[in-house]
Design a protein around this motif. Structure first.
Motif, PDB file in Angstrom:
ATOM      1  N   MET A   1      38.849  51.798  87.660  1.00 55.16           N
ATOM      2  CA  MET A   1      37.684  52.212  87.516  1.00 55.16           C
ATOM      3  C   MET A   1      37.577  53.501  87.061  1.00 55.16           C
ATOM      4  O   MET A   1      38.586  54.263  87.353  1.00 55.16           O
ATOM      5  CB  MET A   1      37.179  51.699  88.834  1.00 55.16           C
ATOM      6  N   SER A   2      36.602  53.518  86.304  1.00 56.10           N
ATOM      7  CA  SER A   2      36.352  55.240  85.936  1.00 56.10           C
ATOM      8  C   SER A   2      34.964  55.549  85.580  1.00 56.10           C
ATOM      9  O   SER A   2      33.993  54.396  85.481  1.00 56.10           O
ATOM     10  CB  SER A   2      37.101  55.540  84.634  1.00 56.10           C
ATOM     11  N   ILE A   3      34.294  56.692  85.720  1.00 56.46           N
ATOM     12  CA  ILE A   3      33.025  56.976  85.474  1.00 56.46           C
ATOM     13  C   ILE A   3      32.751  57.690  83.982  1.00 56.46           C
ATOM     14  O   ILE A   3      33.715  58.501  83.807  1.00 56.46           O
ATOM     15  CB  ILE A   3      32.802  57.735  86.651  1.00 56.46           C
ATOM     16  N   SER A   4      31.965  57.459  83.349  1.00 54.53           N
ATOM     17  CA  SER A   4      31.528  57.964  82.206  1.00 54.53           C
ATOM     18  C   SER A   4      29.886  58.256  82.324  1.00 54.53           C
ATOM     19  O   SER A   4      29.249  57.355  81.978  1.00 54.53           O
ATOM     20  CB  SER A   4      31.825  57.024  80.887  1.00 54.53           C
ATOM     21  N   GLY A   5      29.529  59.335  82.595  1.00 54.31           N
ATOM     22  CA  GLY A   5      28.100  59.774  82.467  1.00 54.31           C
ATOM     23  C   GLY A   5      27.532  59.244  83.712  1.00 54.31           C
ATOM     24  O   GLY A   5      28.149  59.454  84.897  1.00 54.31           O
ATOM     25  N   ASN A   6      26.789  58.402  83.447  1.00 50.40           N
ATOM     26  CA  ASN A   6      25.926  57.669  84.691  1.00 50.40           C
ATOM     27  C   ASN A   6      26.609  56.209  84.801  1.00 50.40           C
ATOM     28  O   ASN A   6      25.804  55.333  85.310  1.00 50.40           O
ATOM     29  CB  ASN A   6      24.520  57.554  84.475  1.00 50.40           C
ATOM     30  N   ASP A   7      27.602  55.928  84.268  1.00 45.14           N
ATOM     31  CA  ASP A   7      28.313  54.486  84.262  1.00 45.14           C
ATOM     32  C   ASP A   7      29.680  54.432  85.164  1.00 45.14           C
ATOM     33  O   ASP A   7      30.579  55.207  84.669  1.00 45.14           O
ATOM     34  CB  ASP A   7      28.235  53.989  82.944  1.00 45.14           C
ATOM     35  N   LEU A   8      29.675  53.233  85.950  1.00 49.75           N
ATOM     36  CA  LEU A   8      30.926  52.995  86.308  1.00 49.75           C
ATOM     37  C   LEU A   8      31.507  51.571  85.508  1.00 49.75           C
ATOM     38  O   LEU A   8      31.069  50.816  85.516  1.00 49.75           O
ATOM     39  CB  LEU A   8      30.710  52.700  87.615  1.00 49.75           C
ATOM     40  N   ASN A   9      32.511  52.195  84.798  1.00 49.44           N
ATOM     41  CA  ASN A   9      33.318  51.493  83.963  1.00 49.44           C
ATOM     42  C   ASN A   9      34.198  50.565  84.842  1.00 49.44           C
ATOM     43  O   ASN A   9      35.302  50.925  85.425  1.00 49.44           O
ATOM     44  CB  ASN A   9      34.003  51.966  82.804  1.00 49.44           C
ATOM     45  N   LEU A  10      34.329  49.157  84.592  1.00 51.04           N
ATOM     46  CA  LEU A  10      35.053  48.293  85.472  1.00 51.04           C
ATOM     47  C   LEU A  10      36.207  47.663  84.593  1.00 51.04           C
ATOM     48  O   LEU A  10      35.706  47.101  83.524  1.00 51.04           O
ATOM     49  CB  LEU A  10      34.415  47.240  86.196  1.00 51.04           C
ATOM     50  N   ASN A  11      37.479  47.430  84.888  1.00 47.71           N
ATOM     51  CA  ASN A  11      38.276  46.611  84.138  1.00 47.71           C
ATOM     52  C   ASN A  11      39.119  45.639  84.995  1.00 47.71           C
ATOM     53  O   ASN A  11      39.965  46.415  85.763  1.00 47.71           O
ATOM     54  CB  ASN A  11      39.360  47.440  83.213  1.00 47.71           C
ATOM     55  N   GLY A  12      38.997  44.285  85.098  1.00 45.68           N
ATOM     56  CA  GLY A  12      39.694  43.581  85.960  1.00 45.68           C
ATOM     57  C   GLY A  12      41.207  43.477  85.647  1.00 45.68           C
ATOM     58  O   GLY A  12      41.584  42.948  84.704  1.00 45.68           O
TER      59      GLY A  12
ATOM     60  N   TYR B   1      28.883  62.572  88.723  1.00 47.33           N
ATOM     61  CA  TYR B   1      29.528  61.687  89.669  1.00 47.33           C
ATOM     62  C   TYR B   1      30.943  61.414  89.769  1.00 47.33           C
ATOM     63  O   TYR B   1      31.721  61.463  88.873  1.00 47.33           O
ATOM     64  CB  TYR B   1      28.715  59.879  89.441  1.00 47.33           C
ATOM     65  N   SER B   2      31.520  60.924  90.843  1.00 46.82           N
ATOM     66  CA  SER B   2      32.630  60.739  90.945  1.00 46.82           C
ATOM     67  C   SER B   2      33.169  59.787  92.183  1.00 46.82           C
ATOM     68  O   SER B   2      32.607  59.619  93.007  1.00 46.82           O
ATOM     69  CB  SER B   2      33.542  62.219  91.297  1.00 46.82           C
ATOM     70  N   ILE B   3      34.527  59.240  91.892  1.00 43.07           N
ATOM     71  CA  ILE B   3      34.863  57.798  92.750  1.00 43.07           C
ATOM     72  C   ILE B   3      35.554  58.643  93.695  1.00 43.07           C
ATOM     73  O   ILE B   3      36.936  59.401  93.328  1.00 43.07           O
ATOM     74  CB  ILE B   3      35.899  57.117  91.895  1.00 43.07           C
ATOM     75  N   VAL B   4      35.305  58.745  95.126  1.00 45.35           N
ATOM     76  CA  VAL B   4      36.066  59.150  96.349  1.00 45.35           C
ATOM     77  C   VAL B   4      36.779  58.327  96.797  1.00 45.35           C
ATOM     78  O   VAL B   4      37.598  58.531  97.948  1.00 45.35           O
ATOM     79  CB  VAL B   4      35.010  59.984  97.126  1.00 45.35           C
ATOM     80  N   TYR B   5      36.656  57.083  96.757  1.00 49.77           N
ATOM     81  CA  TYR B   5      37.295  55.894  97.605  1.00 49.77           C
ATOM     82  C   TYR B   5      37.328  54.615  96.756  1.00 49.77           C
ATOM     83  O   TYR B   5      36.542  54.262  96.385  1.00 49.77           O
ATOM     84  CB  TYR B   5      36.944  55.909  98.873  1.00 49.77           C
ATOM     85  N   ASN B   6      38.472  54.039  96.802  1.00 47.62           N
ATOM     86  CA  ASN B   6      38.702  53.009  96.179  1.00 47.62           C
ATOM     87  C   ASN B   6      39.858  51.970  97.205  1.00 47.62           C
ATOM     88  O   ASN B   6      41.098  52.171  97.287  1.00 47.62           O
ATOM     89  CB  ASN B   6      39.575  52.938  94.707  1.00 47.62           C
TER      90      ASN B   6
ATOM     91  N   VAL C   1      36.211  47.869  97.550  1.00 45.33           N
ATOM     92  CA  VAL C   1      34.825  48.600  97.908  1.00 45.33           C
ATOM     93  C   VAL C   1      35.232  49.985  97.124  1.00 45.33           C
ATOM     94  O   VAL C   1      36.198  50.618  97.569  1.00 45.33           O
ATOM     95  CB  VAL C   1      34.629  48.648  99.283  1.00 45.33           C
ATOM     96  N   VAL C   2      34.106  50.523  96.408  1.00 50.51           N
ATOM     97  CA  VAL C   2      34.303  51.886  95.621  1.00 50.51           C
ATOM     98  C   VAL C   2      33.283  52.456  96.242  1.00 50.51           C
ATOM     99  O   VAL C   2      32.055  52.242  96.269  1.00 50.51           O
ATOM    100  CB  VAL C   2      34.413  51.470  94.154  1.00 50.51           C
ATOM    101  N   VAL C   3      33.539  53.940  96.597  1.00 49.46           N
ATOM    102  CA  VAL C   3      32.508  54.783  97.284  1.00 49.46           C
ATOM    103  C   VAL C   3      32.361  56.131  96.204  1.00 49.46           C
ATOM    104  O   VAL C   3      33.511  56.506  95.531  1.00 49.46           O
ATOM    105  CB  VAL C   3      32.991  55.342  98.447  1.00 49.46           C
ATOM    106  N   ILE C   4      31.143  56.277  95.583  1.00 47.65           N
ATOM    107  CA  ILE C   4      30.911  56.963  94.512  1.00 47.65           C
ATOM    108  C   ILE C   4      29.760  58.241  95.366  1.00 47.65           C
ATOM    109  O   ILE C   4      29.048  57.672  96.011  1.00 47.65           O
ATOM    110  CB  ILE C   4      30.363  56.253  93.382  1.00 47.65           C
ATOM    111  N   CYS C   5      29.867  59.524  94.886  1.00 47.89           N
ATOM    112  CA  CYS C   5      29.390  60.621  95.486  1.00 47.89           C
ATOM    113  C   CYS C   5      29.057  61.334  94.272  1.00 47.89           C
ATOM    114  O   CYS C   5      29.687  61.458  93.021  1.00 47.89           O
ATOM    115  CB  CYS C   5      30.048  61.200  96.334  1.00 47.89           C
ATOM    116  N   SER C   6      27.722  61.950  94.230  1.00 49.05           N
ATOM    117  CA  SER C   6      27.313  63.080  93.436  1.00 49.05           C
ATOM    118  C   SER C   6      28.187  64.418  93.597  1.00 49.05           C
ATOM    119  O   SER C   6      28.347  64.556  94.906  1.00 49.05           O
ATOM    120  CB  SER C   6      25.746  63.248  93.364  1.00 49.05           C
ATOM    121  N   SER C   7      28.213  65.269  92.657  1.00 45.90           N
ATOM    122  CA  SER C   7      29.048  66.350  92.762  1.00 45.90           C
ATOM    123  C   SER C   7      28.446  67.348  93.742  1.00 45.90           C
ATOM    124  O   SER C   7      28.978  68.208  94.225  1.00 45.90           O
ATOM    125  CB  SER C   7      29.301  67.093  91.421  1.00 45.90           C
TER     126      SER C   7
END
Length: 777
Positions: free
Chosen positions: A577-588, A564-569, A595-601
């Motif tokens: 925001m970052s992706i680690s494996g199957n998790d979207l990590n958030l840090n306020g 997975y990857s973030i294609v829009y924020n 609005v964050v758009v995520i797509c599979s490779s």
């Protein structure tokens, strides 16, 4: 609803990035190597003949994505850039994006003085507006290579002296080089508003040795802190745990000037760290076992330890003994009966312990307060009455950075300075003390409170944000005036969107503190019409996660295939925001939404998550719709952008025979059904506005809604084109999550049952006349 949500998802990607070929694009690779001065060579491999965007976070300005150039016909790109020119700090996480695909993040290499002979007296400076500071170099022939944000500070060089003067609130990096050589060094400059309190540290000049960890206590500001800059993170490692800054090293030499700021960037300070050997010289006390009575104060003289700079490493019983340290004098205050083991260290890590004992001796009995705990806001003053014991009463301390305590007779006045909590003892002259617990919140009149801390607009659009407390306010700094203009009139902030991008505006109260308003501007599409297509959707454990400022969160992702990857924020300044494996990590970071758009490779599935940071707004603006009127044809769709209100939108009654409308996040999707005009009420927070819609004619073939019409019933064991189209339809609506095979197997049977359940049809798993009718509606 899922179908319309998918339409909006595709439109967001289309409006923001244009066409993205997720299937053919390859994941780029990124490597970095250091050059002379602050130069770093960026090497990239990816899709051929494609733009290379460098992604990194610039302090005070948020996410940056400058275009470095294009890959060649073989997909290779290389360029050498200046760290100071781009405002990239050593140790920062960076990545590249090529043809919509993002590389793994890597750390920006150190470009400190360790690469050359130029040495500065400090690599970090914190100033007030109008204040100057001098940094001295070990070279008399210098020149200014770069000042990344000259609006924030002026930099002048005379011989070996570098004079830095603060102009306006913000940050900048000044790169200074030696004439006729390749030796350069950078100074990270933070400018605060006049009258703003700097952060305080239990020790600000520290020497540590390899393998040692030293804690530093931070006070002042909002009580929430962040590491703004660590220029030599490879030499000194720094981490935050609440108000404790932990410093460690595995090196044997080197220095680093670490800038610490409150999360709203309103208060900053610097801790200077030197790496050196531990001293073998012993640390001595004028008394090793002091005894004092309740309410009494005694002093201990420190000597030795290889240094004349000391700090209190630990105090085993803060309730019995309060310690203060000034130069080489350790002052002990008896608070309650008991004993405490106190460890004191020199700045070169020579330590010793003493044991202090407090005995209750009182001639006038115990004392009491009109209240033992107190809550107030910044700038507020509250009076406490002291009684009992023997007058006059006294205070072992004046409260520190969180609040100020002044005692007049038996009246104790407490004034809030900054957010935080602390305890102050009040003592009787005859012995005996009592503790007052004080909690100060940062919502007082000295700091502006905004109706919302972030706003998103389209280019050419204007918006307003209200300041809810009273006073005189002004804009002290706008980090990117080319993106948006920001002005204040009374208690209203007006923002005019100029160009796509992000900007941060510091809103301050005259003579008081500041807060940050984050502005995101998007470029409108050349047409509001989109083609309605079906797609597959990712699933999330939480589509509307909420995290606090300075807090972290995690969202689990499922569906699709590949990584997975973030294609829009939509608002990078709100949260990292970052992706680690199957998790979207958030840090306020700051209060707001994104609005964050995520797509599979593989490109076969995407999804969107709406992230909220901080509390909901308390002041409701009127609902704004852009555009306020829409014209479209039957079967065509259009999107209007919503703002204002409380951020949650609903629709009133309208003619559904003419249009279908759905509000998703801050967008309104409209699809034409019949010729005519209709008004669609959009409401939020008790306020409504109308969107005028005119529908005419038939759509052209190129933009008509493509929808497969099923002609025959299907059951388990069937195969062919009809089954393949069934699997595609069920996949687009989230029921079928496997490979499209054209075979009616057990997975397809289960998906049909789920679809029938959602439509209120008897769950046979086979496609009969009733199910086929639902699919064709």
């Amino acid at each position: 609803m899922n179908k319309l949500y998918g339409v909006l998802l595709l439109s967001i990607i289309s409006l923001s990035f244009g066409f993205i070929d997720l299937v053919s694009a390859i994941t780029p690779s990124l490597s970095l190597s250091t050059g002379t001065g602050d130069n770093v060579t960026v090497n990239v491999t990816g899709d051929p003949n494609s733009s290379v965007l460098l992604g990194y976070t610039k302090t005070g300005e948020g996410l940056q994505l400058p275009i470095l150039g294009n890959t060649n016909s073989t997909g290779y790109f290389s360029s050498t850039i200046s760290s100071g020119s781009y405002g990239i700090s050593s140790g920062s996480s960076v990545y590249v994006r090529v043809n919509g695909q993002q590389s793994s993040t890597v750390s920006w290499p150190s470009v400190s003085t360790s690469q050359g002979s130029l040495v500065l007296s400090s690599t970090g400076v914190v100033l007030a507006v109008g204040q100057s500071s001098i940094v001295t170099a070990n070279n008399n022939s210098l020149y200014l290579s770069n000042n990344s944000n000259s609006q924030v500070a002026n930099v002048n060089i005379s011989g070996s002296q570098i004079t830095i003067t603060g102009n306006t609130n913000g940050t900048t990096t000044a790169t200074v080089c030696a004439q006729g050589g390749s030796s350069c060094s950078s100074i990270y400059v933070t400018v605060q508003n006049t009258g703003t309190q700097s952060l305080s540290f239990s020790q600000s000049n520290i020497t540590i040795s390899s393998g040692q960890t030293v804690p530093v206590t931070i006070s002042g500001g909002t009580g929430l802190y962040m590491i703004s800059n660590n220029p030599n993170s490879n030499i000194v490692q720094a981490s935050l745990s609440g108000s404790i800054l932990n410093l460690s090293t595995t090196s044997t030499s080197g220095t680093s000037s670490i800038t610490i700021c409150s999360t709203n960037m309103a208060a900053c300070g610097i801790v200077n760290v030197t790496v050196g050997a531990t001293s073998s010289a012993s640390l001595s006390f004028s008394q090793n076992s002091p005894a004092l009575s309740l309410g009494q104060t005694t002093s201990v003289v420190l000597s030795g330890g290889g240094s004349n700079s000391y700090y209190v490493s630990s105090n085993s019983n803060n309730n019995a003994i309060q310690t203060t340290l000034s130069s080489n004098i350790l002052t002990l205050h008896g608070l309650s009966s008991g004993s405490s083991i106190i460890t004191v260290c020199s700045s070169v890590n020579s330590c010793n312990t003493l044991t202090a004992t407090v005995n209750y001796v009182s001639t006038g009995g115990s004392i009491s307060l009109s209240q033992n705990s107190l809550s107030l806001t910044v700038g507020q003053t509250v009076s406490i009455t002291v009684s009992g014991g023997d007058a006059p009463y006294n205070l072992p301390s004046n409260g520190g950075s969180t609040f100020t305590a002044v005692l007049n007779g038996n009246i104790l006045n407490i004034t809030g300075n900054s957010s935080g909590s602390s305890t102050i003892p009040v003592c009787s002259s005859g012995g005996g003390c009592i503790n007052l617990s004080v909690s100060v919140s940062g919502t007082g009149s000295l700091q502006p409170v905004l109706s919302k801390n972030s706003i998103s607009l389209e280019k050419g659009q204007s918006g307003t944000v209200s300041i809810t407390n009273t006073g005189s306010f002004y804009v002290s700094n706008n980090s990117n005036q080319n993106i948006a203009s920001v002005s204040v009139s009374g208690n209203t902030i007006t923002i005019s969107a100029l160009n796509g991008g992000t900007s941060s505006a510091n809103i301050c109260q005259s003579g008081g503190q500041c807060t940050v308003l984050s502005v995101t501007v998007t470029n409108p599409s050349s047409t509001g019409n989109i083609t309605v297509k079906s797609t597959s959707f990712l699933s999330f454990s939480d589509r509307d996660p909420i995290v606090g400022v300075g807090k972290t969160g995690k969202v689990a992702i499922s569906g699709g295939s590949g990584t997975y990857s973030i294609v829009y924020n939509s608002n990078p300044s709100t949260a990292n925001m970052s992706i680690s494996g199957n998790d979207l990590n958030l840090n306020g970071l700051v209060a707001g939404t994104s609005v964050v758009v995520i797509c599979s490779s593989s490109g076969n599935a995407c999804g969107a998550v709406s992230v909220t940071v901080g509390a909901a707004t308390t002041v409701v603006d009127s609902v704004k719709i852009n555009p306020s009127s829409v014209s479209l044809k039957i079967g065509k769709a259009s999107i209007a952008i919503l703002s204002g209100g409380n951020g949650s939108y609903s629709l009133g009654n309208y003619d559904k025979g003419l249009v279908i409308a759905t509000a998703v996040r801050n967008s309104l999707l409209i699809i034409g059904r019949g010729v005519g005009t209709a008004n669609i009420p959009v409401c939020s927070g008790g306020k409504c506005s109308n969107l005028s819609v005119a529908v005419s004619g038939n759509p052209s073939p190129s933009v008509s809604v493509n929808k497969y019409l099923f002609k025959s019933t299907m059951s388990y064991g069937d195969s062919g084109n009809e089954v393949e189209e069934l699997q595609k339809r069920l996949s687009s609506e989230g029921f079928y999550k496997s490979t499209i095979t054209g075979k009616f197997d057990s997975t397809t049977l289960s998906a049909v049952r789920s679809y029938q359940s959602s439509k209120g049809i008897r769950q046979t798993g086979n496609v009969g006349e009733e199910t086929m009718k639902a699919l064709n509606n």
